[in-house]
Scaffold this motif. Structure first.
Motif, PDB file in Angstrom:
ATOM      1  N   ARG A   1       0.893  -1.158   0.000  1.00  0.00           N
ATOM      2  CA  ARG A   1       0.000   0.000   0.000  1.00  0.00           C
ATOM      3  C   ARG A   1       0.930   1.205   0.000  1.00  0.00           C
ATOM      4  NH1 ARG A   1      -4.950   1.589  -1.548  1.00  0.00           N
ATOM      5  NH2 ARG A   1      -5.698   3.309  -0.281  1.00  0.00           N
ATOM      6  N   SER A   2       0.996   1.901  -1.125  1.00  0.00           N
ATOM      7  CA  SER A   2       1.953   2.998  -1.265  1.00  0.00           C
ATOM      8  C   SER A   2       1.277   4.345  -1.048  1.00  0.00           C
ATOM      9  CB  SER A   2       2.615   2.960  -2.635  1.00  0.00           C
ATOM     10  OG  SER A   2       1.673   3.212  -3.648  1.00  0.00           O
ATOM     11  N   HIS A   3       2.057   5.292  -0.581  1.00  0.00           N
ATOM     12  CA  HIS A   3       1.633   6.681  -0.413  1.00  0.00           C
ATOM     13  C   HIS A   3       2.657   7.525  -1.162  1.00  0.00           C
ATOM     14  CE1 HIS A   3      -0.080  10.239   1.489  1.00  0.00           C
ATOM     15  NE2 HIS A   3       1.165  10.647   1.680  1.00  0.00           N
ATOM     16  N   ALA A   4       2.235   8.127  -2.267  1.00  0.00           N
ATOM     17  CA  ALA A   4       3.128   8.940  -3.091  1.00  0.00           C
ATOM     18  C   ALA A   4       2.687  10.393  -3.048  1.00  0.00           C
ATOM     19  CB  ALA A   4       3.124   8.434  -4.527  1.00  0.00           C
ATOM     20  N   THR A   5       3.655  11.298  -2.931  1.00  0.00           N
ATOM     21  CA  THR A   5       3.405  12.730  -2.940  1.00  0.00           C
ATOM     22  C   THR A   5       4.146  13.338  -4.122  1.00  0.00           C
ATOM     23  OG1 THR A   5       3.267  12.741  -0.539  1.00  0.00           O
ATOM     24  CG2 THR A   5       3.583  14.856  -1.605  1.00  0.00           C
TER      25      THR A   5
END
Length: 161
Positions: free
Chosen positions: A83-87
């Motif tokens: 589960r990735s969180h990219a900004t």
């Protein structure tokens, strides 16, 4: 950081589960320059160009396999879901006009990796690792989802209780 548990299938093989958290780095580029042009007979320098930055983190859950090849030498492999969180931060400047965007994207993806290790003691293994994470993120100016494959080369220490 990865935590897991492995069950011994035989003297040389073990199969397990793992969960972890990874900071997958900061990537970016910037092409900002000054352009000079005449305005009312006076040369003026104005900025133009673009900048882009991606920061990615991921939580993982997967399976792992360890094979004791010969003596203290081992091969390990693992794979699973993330589960990735990219900004993404983007900016564009042309003369007196500027535009910027800040977007965050949370998406599911996959990861896989392999390592070659050496058992220093019966409880401690040092290894060289190679992992690949597939991360999807939304890009602001070029609309839509983009897929980025992040490759990580590194080392690991495994301690077994």
């Amino acid at each position: 950081m990865v935590l897991g548990y492995r069950w011994s299938l035989s003297e040389n093989y073990a199969l397990g589960v793992e969960t972890g958290y990874s900071r997958l780095g900061n990537f970016g580029s910037s092409i900002l320059e000054s352009v000079t042009f005449a305005f009312l007979g006076t040369p003026r320098a104005v900025p133009q160009g673009s900048s882009w930055k991606l920061r990615t983190r991921a939580m993982s859950l997967g399976a792992s396999m360890k094979w004791s090849v010969s003596g203290p030498w081992t091969l390990m492999a693992h794979a699973g879901g993330i589960r990735s969180h990219a900004t993404v931060d983007e900016g564009y400047v042309f003369m007196f006009l500027s535009r910027s965007r800040h977007l965050t994207t949370d998406r599911n993806g996959i990861y896989a990796g392999a390592s070659f290790g050496y058992d220093i003691t019966p409880q401690l293994t040092a290894a060289l690792t190679a992992d690949v994470y597939r991360v999807k993120f939304e890009n602001g100016f070029v609309a839509g989802m983009h897929t980025n494959y992040i490759r990580v080369l590194g080392g690991s220490l495994e301690y077994r209780f």
